[in-house]
Write an enzyme that holds these catalytic residues in place. Structure first.
Site, PDB file in Angstrom:
ATOM      1  N   LYS A 269       1.085  -1.241   0.062  1.00 39.54           N
ATOM      2  CA  LYS A 269      -0.378   0.292  -0.181  1.00 39.54           C
ATOM      3  C   LYS A 269       0.863   1.191   0.073  1.00 39.54           C
ATOM      4  O   LYS A 269       2.162   1.686   0.843  1.00 39.54           O
ATOM      5  CB  LYS A 269      -0.935  -0.058   1.380  1.00 39.54           C
ATOM      6  CG  LYS A 269      -1.119   1.290   1.865  1.00 39.54           C
ATOM      7  CD  LYS A 269      -2.764   1.672   1.022  1.00 39.54           C
ATOM      8  CE  LYS A 269      -2.908   3.452   1.660  1.00 39.54           C
ATOM      9  NZ  LYS A 269      -2.585   4.497   1.525  1.00 39.54           N
TER      10      LYS A 269
ATOM     11  N   CYS B 268      12.904  10.174   7.309  1.00 36.78           N
ATOM     12  CA  CYS B 268      13.329   9.622   8.942  1.00 36.78           C
ATOM     13  C   CYS B 268      14.104  10.375   8.966  1.00 36.78           C
ATOM     14  O   CYS B 268      14.604   9.842  10.252  1.00 36.78           O
ATOM     15  CB  CYS B 268      12.641   8.282   8.338  1.00 36.78           C
ATOM     16  SG  CYS B 268      13.525   7.164   8.165  1.00 36.78           S
TER      17      CYS B 268
HETATM   18  P1  NAP Z   1       1.243   8.221   7.794  1.00 36.70           P
HETATM   19  O1  NAP Z   1       0.404   8.538   8.288  1.00 36.70           O
HETATM   20  O2  NAP Z   1       2.030   6.592   8.899  1.00 36.70           O
HETATM   21  O3  NAP Z   1       1.995   7.274   6.843  1.00 36.70           O
HETATM   22  C1  NAP Z   1       2.279   6.167   6.435  1.00 36.70           C
HETATM   23  C2  NAP Z   1       1.829   5.227   5.003  1.00 36.70           C
HETATM   24  O4  NAP Z   1       0.941   4.499   6.237  1.00 36.70           O
HETATM   25  C3  NAP Z   1       0.926   6.026   4.426  1.00 36.70           C
HETATM   26  O5  NAP Z   1       0.798   4.935   3.357  1.00 36.70           O
HETATM   27  C4  NAP Z   1      -0.788   5.744   4.774  1.00 36.70           C
HETATM   28  O6  NAP Z   1      -1.132   5.936   3.932  1.00 36.70           O
HETATM   29  C5  NAP Z   1      -0.804   5.177   5.787  1.00 36.70           C
HETATM   30  N1  NAP Z   1      -2.076   4.613   6.918  1.00 36.70           N
HETATM   31  C6  NAP Z   1      -2.060   5.817   7.664  1.00 36.70           C
HETATM   32  N2  NAP Z   1      -2.835   6.114   8.485  1.00 36.70           N
HETATM   33  C7  NAP Z   1      -3.162   4.317   8.492  1.00 36.70           C
HETATM   34  C8  NAP Z   1      -3.425   3.682   9.103  1.00 36.70           C
HETATM   35  N3  NAP Z   1      -4.604   4.048  10.707  1.00 36.70           N
HETATM   36  N4  NAP Z   1      -3.631   2.324   9.623  1.00 36.70           N
HETATM   37  C9  NAP Z   1      -2.413   1.830   8.612  1.00 36.70           C
HETATM   38  N5  NAP Z   1      -2.060   2.242   7.883  1.00 36.70           N
HETATM   39  C10 NAP Z   1      -1.871   4.115   7.823  1.00 36.70           C
HETATM   40  O7  NAP Z   1       2.682   9.167   7.583  1.00 36.70           O
HETATM   41  P2  NAP Z   1       2.554  10.875   7.358  1.00 36.70           P
HETATM   42  O8  NAP Z   1       1.136  11.254   7.830  1.00 36.70           O
HETATM   43  O9  NAP Z   1       2.057  11.024   5.036  1.00 36.70           O
HETATM   44  O10 NAP Z   1       3.300  11.982   7.320  1.00 36.70           O
HETATM   45  C11 NAP Z   1       3.195  12.118   8.835  1.00 36.70           C
HETATM   46  C12 NAP Z   1       4.309  12.466   9.820  1.00 36.70           C
HETATM   47  O11 NAP Z   1       5.077  11.162   9.600  1.00 36.70           O
HETATM   48  C13 NAP Z   1       5.782  12.912   9.116  1.00 36.70           C
HETATM   49  O12 NAP Z   1       5.286  15.373   9.176  1.00 36.70           O
HETATM   50  C14 NAP Z   1       6.994  12.829   9.335  1.00 36.70           C
HETATM   51  O13 NAP Z   1       6.962  13.082  10.547  1.00 36.70           O
HETATM   52  C15 NAP Z   1       6.417  11.067   9.861  1.00 36.70           C
HETATM   53  N6  NAP Z   1       7.407  10.015   8.661  1.00 36.70           N
HETATM   54  C16 NAP Z   1       8.455   9.876   8.589  1.00 36.70           C
HETATM   55  C17 NAP Z   1       8.556   8.319   7.453  1.00 36.70           C
HETATM   56  C18 NAP Z   1       9.821   7.787   7.662  1.00 36.70           C
HETATM   57  O14 NAP Z   1      10.426   7.622   6.737  1.00 36.70           O
HETATM   58  N7  NAP Z   1       9.568   7.090   8.833  1.00 36.70           N
HETATM   59  C19 NAP Z   1       8.066   8.885   6.453  1.00 36.70           C
HETATM   60  C20 NAP Z   1       6.538   9.919   6.269  1.00 36.70           C
HETATM   61  C21 NAP Z   1       6.298  10.717   7.219  1.00 36.70           C
HETATM   62  P3  NAP Z   1      -1.682   8.069   3.182  1.00 36.70           P
HETATM   63  O15 NAP Z   1      -0.730   8.068   2.529  1.00 36.70           O
HETATM   64  O16 NAP Z   1      -3.120   7.368   2.551  1.00 36.70           O
HETATM   65  O17 NAP Z   1      -2.109   8.308   4.588  1.00 36.70           O
END
Ligand code: NAP
Ligand code: MG
Length: 489
Positions: free
Chosen positions: A191, A299
């Site tokens: 996904k 990250c």
């Molecule tokens: P996120 O919500 O954690 O998204 C990561 C993945 O999880 C996406 O594919 C997302 O889908 C999916 N997702 C969202 N809610 C979910 C749920 N309840 N159950 C299962 N999967 C779910 O991250 P984001 O909102 O894109 O970013 C928010 C923050 O996360 C950023 O500002 C950053 O601090 C952090 N982040 C960290 C990393 C890393 O590499 N560790 C990467 C990205 C972001 P959708 O895209 O469709 O929401």
């Protein structure tokens, strides 16, 4: 008070633009990849994916609902017996072909990655796509040698794997998840993140081209709820997630007591420790690359810098100089150093943190540039001085081009301040003394410690965190462990 850094180059010395103008075809509708075919979503729901540098729509992407998740899981379950019984040598042949095909289509992948996600083309071209290919090559090499990775036991596949990935390295994260899982004989449902689905779907084309058996990899695009439904599905044996700590915690609660295996790669607030005896120009170069690479959407970004007190002035001067020479703008321009912020919502998050830094009393140093396009989501790179450990910008993950500069007097103080974080993903140590590197590095609570370099990745090196940065390792021989059962565990 904010100070600004004008681009040091006068217009006469600006590089001419060097746009990559290769045309990449994008279908107006991007369908789900289930059971080896591209199919319209049963949900009949679609959402637009845009180019964050221009705000133009690239495609309507399918939003998988419950019935689509069901179909994808069923396809993976159906494909499992045959795929898991295939010899490692045969599985390796498919993975090698995937790797080769990514290389052959590298330019197309790089342009698509840059258009959909906003990262500079030189990064997609030189980092993301080559590393994605490298991961398939690397794990192809392990597919027939699993018994050597786990001596004394008989590794068996885990089964159906749900793999949920973020938007910062879309194709590379797909490769990190899929390559080891396939090498070990599992089948997958991937996904991608909502804002960056296109390269994962192009990878599905590659799977078709190499004749990967139907259902071995299924790719379902959609929103957060799609990920939730997938992770909760009873047939799923393993959940692998990279993204925010918040969603990571939800998944941990959701999988507790279900017998599903789980690995989490979450956020970070990684520290670079700069000693006075370091090679200063190289260190500043590495620190700049460590925080501004991919607009700070990394990250393991080195978002905190601890500088040995006597050299603070010199470091600030050099950082300002280097900031002044960074080029922010069109991500398809080969000269661009920082591209667009991935989405409007992420831009708001980053701007909110910059405002909080100023409000809480830190001093902002930010590049101003004339080259920013009129549309798109842009944030000029910046750093803060006069930062207190209690400031929000020193504690929370920003996921943008924002560096917090602080000082230390002794190695012990540097170590304790670097470790004073709920996260524990990465760290960097900069010094001329080899013994000091080892002494400091072994005391840092970080999954990865880079010494006199930063943000270097390789398929053979394990990557992963401590504390709230998650658990489990991806990459290297260690990356196989999440995808095998040894004696039933
Ligand atoms: P996120 O919500 O954690 O998204 C990561 C993945 O999880 C996406 O594919 C997302 O889908 C999916 N997702 C969202 N809610 C979910 C749920 N309840 N159950 C299962 N999967 C779910 O991250 P984001 O909102 O894109 O970013 C928010 C923050 O996360 C950023 O500002 C950053 O601090 C952090 N982040 C960290 C990393 C890393 O590499 N560790 C990467 C990205 C972001 P959708 O895209 O469709 O929401
Ligand atoms: Mg997009």
């Amino acid at each position: 008070m904010a100070t600004t850094n004008k681009n040091q180059n006068s217009d006469a010395w600006e590089y001419s633009s060097a746009l990559d103008t290769t045309k990449v075809t994008i279908e107006s509708k991007s369908k789900l990849f289930i059971g080896g075919k591209f199919v319209s979503p049963k949900s009949r729901s679609w959402f637009a994916t845009i180019n964050p540098a221009t705000e133009t729509k690239l495609s309507d992407v399918a939003c998988a609902g419950k019935a689509d998740v069901e179909a994808a899981v069923k396809a993976a379950k159906t494909a499992l017996p045959k795929w898991s019984r295939l010899s490692g040598t045969e599985r390796a042949k498919y993975l090698y072909r995937v790797a080769r095909r990514i290389q052959e289509r590298a330019r197309e992948f790089a342009i698509l990655e840059t258009m959909d996600g906003g990262k500079p083309i030189k990064e997609s071209r030189d980092v993301d796509i080559p590393l994605a290919a490298q991961h398939f090559f690397y794990y192809a090499g392990w597919a027939d040698k699993l018994a050597y990775a786990f001596p004394g036991s008989t590794p068996a596949p885990v089964g159906v794997c749900a793999q949920i990935i973020p938007w910062n390295f879309p194709l590379l994260m797909a490769a990190w998840k899929l390559a080891p899982a396939l090498a070990c004989g599992n089948t997958c449902i991937l996904k991608p993140a909502e804002t960056t689905s296109l390269t994962a779907l192009r990878l599905a084309e590659v799977f078709q081209e190499v004749g990967l058996p139907d259902g071995v990899v299924n790719i379902i695009t959609g929103e957060g709820d799609t990920g939730r439904l997938l992770a909760q599905h009873n047939t799923v044996n393993k959940v692998a997630f990279t993204g925010s700590t918040e969603v990571g915690k939800l998944l941990m609660r959701g999988t507790a007591g279900t017998g599903k295996k789980l690995t989490l790669e979450l956020g970070g607030k990684s520290a670079n420790i700069l000693f006075a005896d370091a090679a200063m120009d190289q260190a500043v170069e590495g620190i700049v690359a460590g925080i501004y690479f991919n607009q700070g959407h990394v990250c393991c970004a080195g978002s905190r810098l601890f500088v040995e007190e006597p050299i603070l002035e010199e470091v600030i001067y050099k950082l300002k100089q280097r900031l002044g020479s960074l080029r922010v703008g069109d991500p398809l321009d080969k000269n661009t150093d920082l591209g667009a912020i991935n989405s409007k919502s992420q831009l708001k998050v980053v701007e909110g943190y910059i405002r909080s830094g100023v409000k809480e009393g830190a001093q902002l140093h930010q590049l101003t540039t004339k080259r920013l396009p009129s549309k798109g989501f842009w944030c000029n790179p910046c750093f803060f001085t006069d930062v207190q450990p209690s400031h929000t910008i020193a504690r929370e993950e920003i996921f943008g081009p924002v560096l917090s500069v602080m000082t230390f007097r002794t190695p012990e103080e540097a170590i304790s301040r670097a470790n004073n974080s709920p996260y524990g993903l990465a760290a960097g140590v900069w010094t001329d003394k080899g013994a000091k590197i080892f002494e400091v590095a072994k005391k840092l609570d970080a999954g990865i410690v880079w010494c006199n370099t930063y943000n270097k990745f390789d398929a053979s090196s394990p990557f992963g965190g401590f504390k709230e940065s998650g658990f489990g390792r991806e990459g290297g021989m260690q990356g196989l462990r999440a995808y095998v059962r040894l004696g039933g565990v």
